[in-house]
Design an enzyme around this catalytic site. Sequence first.
Site, PDB file in Angstrom:
ATOM      1  N   ASN A   1      -2.555   5.263   7.837  1.00 26.69           N
ATOM      2  CA  ASN A   1      -3.799   4.912   7.157  1.00 26.69           C
ATOM      3  C   ASN A   1      -4.969   5.566   7.884  1.00 26.69           C
ATOM      4  OD1 ASN A   1      -4.319   3.167   4.813  1.00 26.69           O
ATOM      5  ND2 ASN A   1      -5.735   2.080   6.139  1.00 26.69           N
TER       6      ASN A   1
ATOM      7  N   HIS B   1       2.728  -2.383  -9.578  1.00 29.29           N
ATOM      8  CA  HIS B   1       1.526  -2.818 -10.307  1.00 29.29           C
ATOM      9  C   HIS B   1       1.380  -2.109 -11.649  1.00 29.29           C
ATOM     10  CE1 HIS B   1      -0.472  -4.322  -6.306  1.00 29.29           C
ATOM     11  NE2 HIS B   1       0.434  -5.153  -6.773  1.00 29.29           N
TER      12      HIS B   1
ATOM     13  N   GLY C   1      -1.621   4.292   3.205  1.00 26.82           N
ATOM     14  CA  GLY C   1      -2.846   4.245   2.403  1.00 26.82           C
ATOM     15  C   GLY C   1      -3.059   2.958   1.636  1.00 26.82           C
TER      16      GLY C   1
HETATM   17  C1  BJW Z   1      -6.395   6.487   3.254  1.00 26.46           C
HETATM   18  C2  BJW Z   1      -6.918   7.678   2.751  1.00 26.46           C
HETATM   19  C3  BJW Z   1      -6.250   8.863   3.115  1.00 26.46           C
HETATM   20  C4  BJW Z   1      -8.129   6.061   2.010  1.00 26.46           C
HETATM   21  N1  BJW Z   1      -5.170   8.819   3.903  1.00 26.46           N
HETATM   22  N2  BJW Z   1      -5.341   6.461   4.051  1.00 26.46           N
HETATM   23  C5  BJW Z   1      -4.661 -16.220  -1.380  1.00 26.46           C
HETATM   24  C6  BJW Z   1      -3.786 -15.815  -0.368  1.00 26.46           C
HETATM   25  C7  BJW Z   1      -2.727 -14.943  -0.637  1.00 26.46           C
HETATM   26  C8  BJW Z   1      -2.518 -14.455  -1.919  1.00 26.46           C
HETATM   27  C9  BJW Z   1      -3.377 -14.855  -2.905  1.00 26.46           C
HETATM   28  C10 BJW Z   1      -4.437 -15.714  -2.657  1.00 26.46           C
HETATM   29  N3  BJW Z   1      -5.112 -15.914  -3.824  1.00 26.46           N
HETATM   30  C11 BJW Z   1      -4.519 -15.192  -4.794  1.00 26.46           C
HETATM   31  C12 BJW Z   1      -3.451 -14.535  -4.267  1.00 26.46           C
HETATM   32  C13 BJW Z   1      -2.517 -13.589  -4.954  1.00 26.46           C
HETATM   33  C14 BJW Z   1      -3.201 -12.298  -5.374  1.00 26.46           C
HETATM   34  C15 BJW Z   1      -3.881 -11.676  -4.140  1.00 26.46           C
HETATM   35  O1  BJW Z   1      -3.265 -10.989  -3.344  1.00 26.46           O
HETATM   36  N4  BJW Z   1      -5.182 -11.868  -4.003  1.00 26.46           N
HETATM   37  C16 BJW Z   1      -5.892 -11.341  -2.837  1.00 26.46           C
HETATM   38  C17 BJW Z   1      -7.236 -10.805  -3.274  1.00 26.46           C
HETATM   39  C18 BJW Z   1      -5.965 -12.416  -1.788  1.00 26.46           C
HETATM   40  N5  BJW Z   1      -2.144 -11.414  -5.850  1.00 26.46           N
HETATM   41  C19 BJW Z   1      -1.754 -11.432  -7.112  1.00 26.46           C
HETATM   42  O2  BJW Z   1      -2.308 -12.128  -7.949  1.00 26.46           O
HETATM   43  C20 BJW Z   1      -0.545 -10.588  -7.460  1.00 26.46           C
HETATM   44  N6  BJW Z   1       0.427 -11.400  -8.111  1.00 26.46           N
HETATM   45  C21 BJW Z   1       1.027 -12.418  -7.484  1.00 26.46           C
HETATM   46  O3  BJW Z   1       0.767 -12.725  -6.326  1.00 26.46           O
HETATM   47  O4  BJW Z   1       1.985 -13.050  -8.246  1.00 26.46           O
HETATM   48  C22 BJW Z   1       2.648 -14.198  -7.697  1.00 26.46           C
HETATM   49  C23 BJW Z   1       3.794 -13.875  -6.778  1.00 26.46           C
HETATM   50  C24 BJW Z   1       4.277 -14.847  -5.939  1.00 26.46           C
HETATM   51  C25 BJW Z   1       5.342 -14.583  -5.091  1.00 26.46           C
HETATM   52  C26 BJW Z   1       5.958 -13.337  -5.091  1.00 26.46           C
HETATM   53  C27 BJW Z   1       5.480 -12.393  -5.934  1.00 26.46           C
HETATM   54  C28 BJW Z   1       4.404 -12.657  -6.757  1.00 26.46           C
HETATM   55  C29 BJW Z   1      -0.933  -9.450  -8.387  1.00 26.46           C
HETATM   56  C30 BJW Z   1      -1.790  -8.441  -7.718  1.00 26.46           C
HETATM   57  C31 BJW Z   1      -2.220  -7.373  -8.726  1.00 26.46           C
HETATM   58  C32 BJW Z   1      -3.121  -6.324  -8.111  1.00 26.46           C
HETATM   59  N7  BJW Z   1      -3.614  -5.452  -9.127  1.00 26.46           N
HETATM   60  C33 BJW Z   1      -4.446  -4.314  -8.759  1.00 26.46           C
HETATM   61  C34 BJW Z   1      -4.877  -3.623 -10.066  1.00 26.46           C
HETATM   62  C35 BJW Z   1      -3.681  -2.888 -10.690  1.00 26.46           C
HETATM   63  C36 BJW Z   1      -4.044  -2.003 -11.825  1.00 26.46           C
HETATM   64  C37 BJW Z   1      -5.134  -1.010 -11.468  1.00 26.46           C
HETATM   65  O5  BJW Z   1      -4.888  -0.027 -10.741  1.00 26.46           O
HETATM   66  O6  BJW Z   1      -6.228  -1.192 -11.975  1.00 26.46           O
HETATM   67  O7  BJW Z   1      -3.693  -3.384  -7.938  1.00 26.46           O
HETATM   68  S1  BJW Z   1      -5.831  -4.737  -7.718  1.00 26.46           S
HETATM   69  C38 BJW Z   1      -5.777  -3.271  -6.745  1.00 26.46           C
HETATM   70  O8  BJW Z   1      -5.470  -3.583  -5.350  1.00 26.46           O
HETATM   71  C39 BJW Z   1      -4.584  -2.460  -7.275  1.00 26.46           C
HETATM   72  C40 BJW Z   1      -3.978  -1.936  -6.008  1.00 26.46           C
HETATM   73  O9  BJW Z   1      -2.634  -1.566  -6.223  1.00 26.46           O
HETATM   74  C41 BJW Z   1      -4.150  -3.092  -5.044  1.00 26.46           C
HETATM   75  C42 BJW Z   1      -4.051  -2.703  -3.598  1.00 26.46           C
HETATM   76  O10 BJW Z   1      -5.064  -1.794  -3.221  1.00 26.46           O
HETATM   77  P1  BJW Z   1      -4.753  -0.661  -2.151  1.00 26.46           P
HETATM   78  O11 BJW Z   1      -3.766   0.286  -2.688  1.00 26.46           O
HETATM   79  O12 BJW Z   1      -4.439  -1.279  -0.842  1.00 26.46           O
HETATM   80  O13 BJW Z   1      -6.184   0.121  -2.119  1.00 26.46           O
HETATM   81  P2  BJW Z   1      -7.465  -0.153  -1.195  1.00 26.46           P
HETATM   82  O14 BJW Z   1      -8.600   0.556  -1.833  1.00 26.46           O
HETATM   83  O15 BJW Z   1      -7.644  -1.587  -0.926  1.00 26.46           O
HETATM   84  O16 BJW Z   1      -7.094   0.530   0.194  1.00 26.46           O
HETATM   85  C43 BJW Z   1      -6.925   1.929   0.359  1.00 26.46           C
HETATM   86  C44 BJW Z   1      -6.594   2.208   1.812  1.00 26.46           C
HETATM   87  O17 BJW Z   1      -6.307   3.592   1.953  1.00 26.46           O
HETATM   88  C45 BJW Z   1      -7.747   1.891   2.788  1.00 26.46           C
HETATM   89  O18 BJW Z   1      -7.236   1.148   3.890  1.00 26.46           O
HETATM   90  C46 BJW Z   1      -8.231   3.276   3.256  1.00 26.46           C
HETATM   91  O19 BJW Z   1      -8.673   3.288   4.602  1.00 26.46           O
HETATM   92  C47 BJW Z   1      -6.985   4.096   3.098  1.00 26.46           C
HETATM   93  N8  BJW Z   1      -7.229   5.534   2.824  1.00 26.46           N
HETATM   94  N9  BJW Z   1      -8.044   7.437   2.024  1.00 26.46           N
HETATM   95  C48 BJW Z   1      -4.771   7.637   4.395  1.00 26.46           C
HETATM   96  N10 BJW Z   1      -6.699  10.130   2.690  1.00 26.46           N
END
Ligand code: BJW
Length: 239
Positions: free
Chosen positions: A206, A113, A180
């Site tokens: 997690n 990302h 995480g």
């Molecule tokens: C702990 C802890 C501790 C806390 N110890 N654990 C419908 C269905 C399916 C897909 C789609 C859909 N509609 C649209 C889509 C696609 C879309 C998508 O997924 N949308 C969803 C909302 C449904 N995705 C995209 O658009 C992506 N691109 C794409 O799909 O392109 C087409 C493609 C097709 C085919 C192949 C490949 C590609 C792009 C996604 C871009 C995401 N960008 C962000 C921002 C990045 C920049 C920034 O940082 O600002 O990325 S959004 C944000 O979420 C960021 C993160 O990387 C990402 C994931 O979040 P993460 O890391 O999981 O964090 P949290 O907060 O959600 O979770 C933290 C976890 O840690 C929790 O569970 C806690 O419990 C745990 N935790 N403390 C252990 N100490």
Amino acid sequence: MSALAAKRIVILTGAGISAESGIKTFRAADGLWEEHRIEDVATPEGFAANPERVQRFYNGRRRQLLSDAVKVNPAHIALAELEKRFDGECLLVTQNIDDLHERAGSDDPIHMHGELLKMHCTRSGEVFEIHGDIHAELSCACCGKTGTLRPHVVWFGEMPLQMPCIEAALSQCDLFIAVGTSGNVYPAAGFVQLARHAGAHSIEVNLEASSQHSYFDEHRHGLASEVLPRLCEEILASS
Ligand code: BJW
């Protein structure tokens, strides 16, 4: 034979691994998405509508990342140690845009990302390092124009980086570990299913069950800083 006796490991990390380093996650009650609308700050449309707001959001996060308040934690260090000592292939893929894996000693993790300490020119695509703020008056070193530079991060609707390399590693791995991540954002959320398809053993590390919980063979719930060092030692002892 132990399920941890692996030859090819893929590790996916998310915001939870950096939470204990002082960086907010996205979807927690006090997370980034509570304070900011995703549509405003993490989509190309939000950037087109109000670039200053988006730059302010990332400039603030960049300043915090470079402040003394943010430090690597034992989970980042455990992964760097595993990479160094593991006698096989180990690919680290992170969804995080911070540089904490590198600071801990990981060698060239894939930032699917993007990276907060980089920006790119929207005209040429050229990528530059940036440690200060990006602002409207900053001119691009490649085209000399102002207003063309944006954070080198992947927003919703954009293609994550290095997908062919990640998918190739997933299709051949025998151990997959997700740390995480809430499993809400694709394609990363689907990696566990690709790894399972390849026959890999899968482990979720997690605080709580993620949205992809049911696809994992094994769950280790707790703080990444406590669970991961133990898990990495077990893997090294089994290999
Ligand atoms: C702990 C802890 C501790 C806390 N110890 N654990 C419908 C269905 C399916 C897909 C789609 C859909 N509609 C649209 C889509 C696609 C879309 C998508 O997924 N949308 C969803 C909302 C449904 N995705 C995209 O658009 C992506 N691109 C794409 O799909 O392109 C087409 C493609 C097709 C085919 C192949 C490949 C590609 C792009 C996604 C871009 C995401 N960008 C962000 C921002 C990045 C920049 C920034 O940082 O600002 O990325 S959004 C944000 O979420 C960021 C993160 O990387 C990402 C994931 O979040 P993460 O890391 O999981 O964090 P949290 O907060 O959600 O979770 C933290 C976890 O840690 C929790 O569970 C806690 O419990 C745990 N935790 N403390 C252990 N100490």
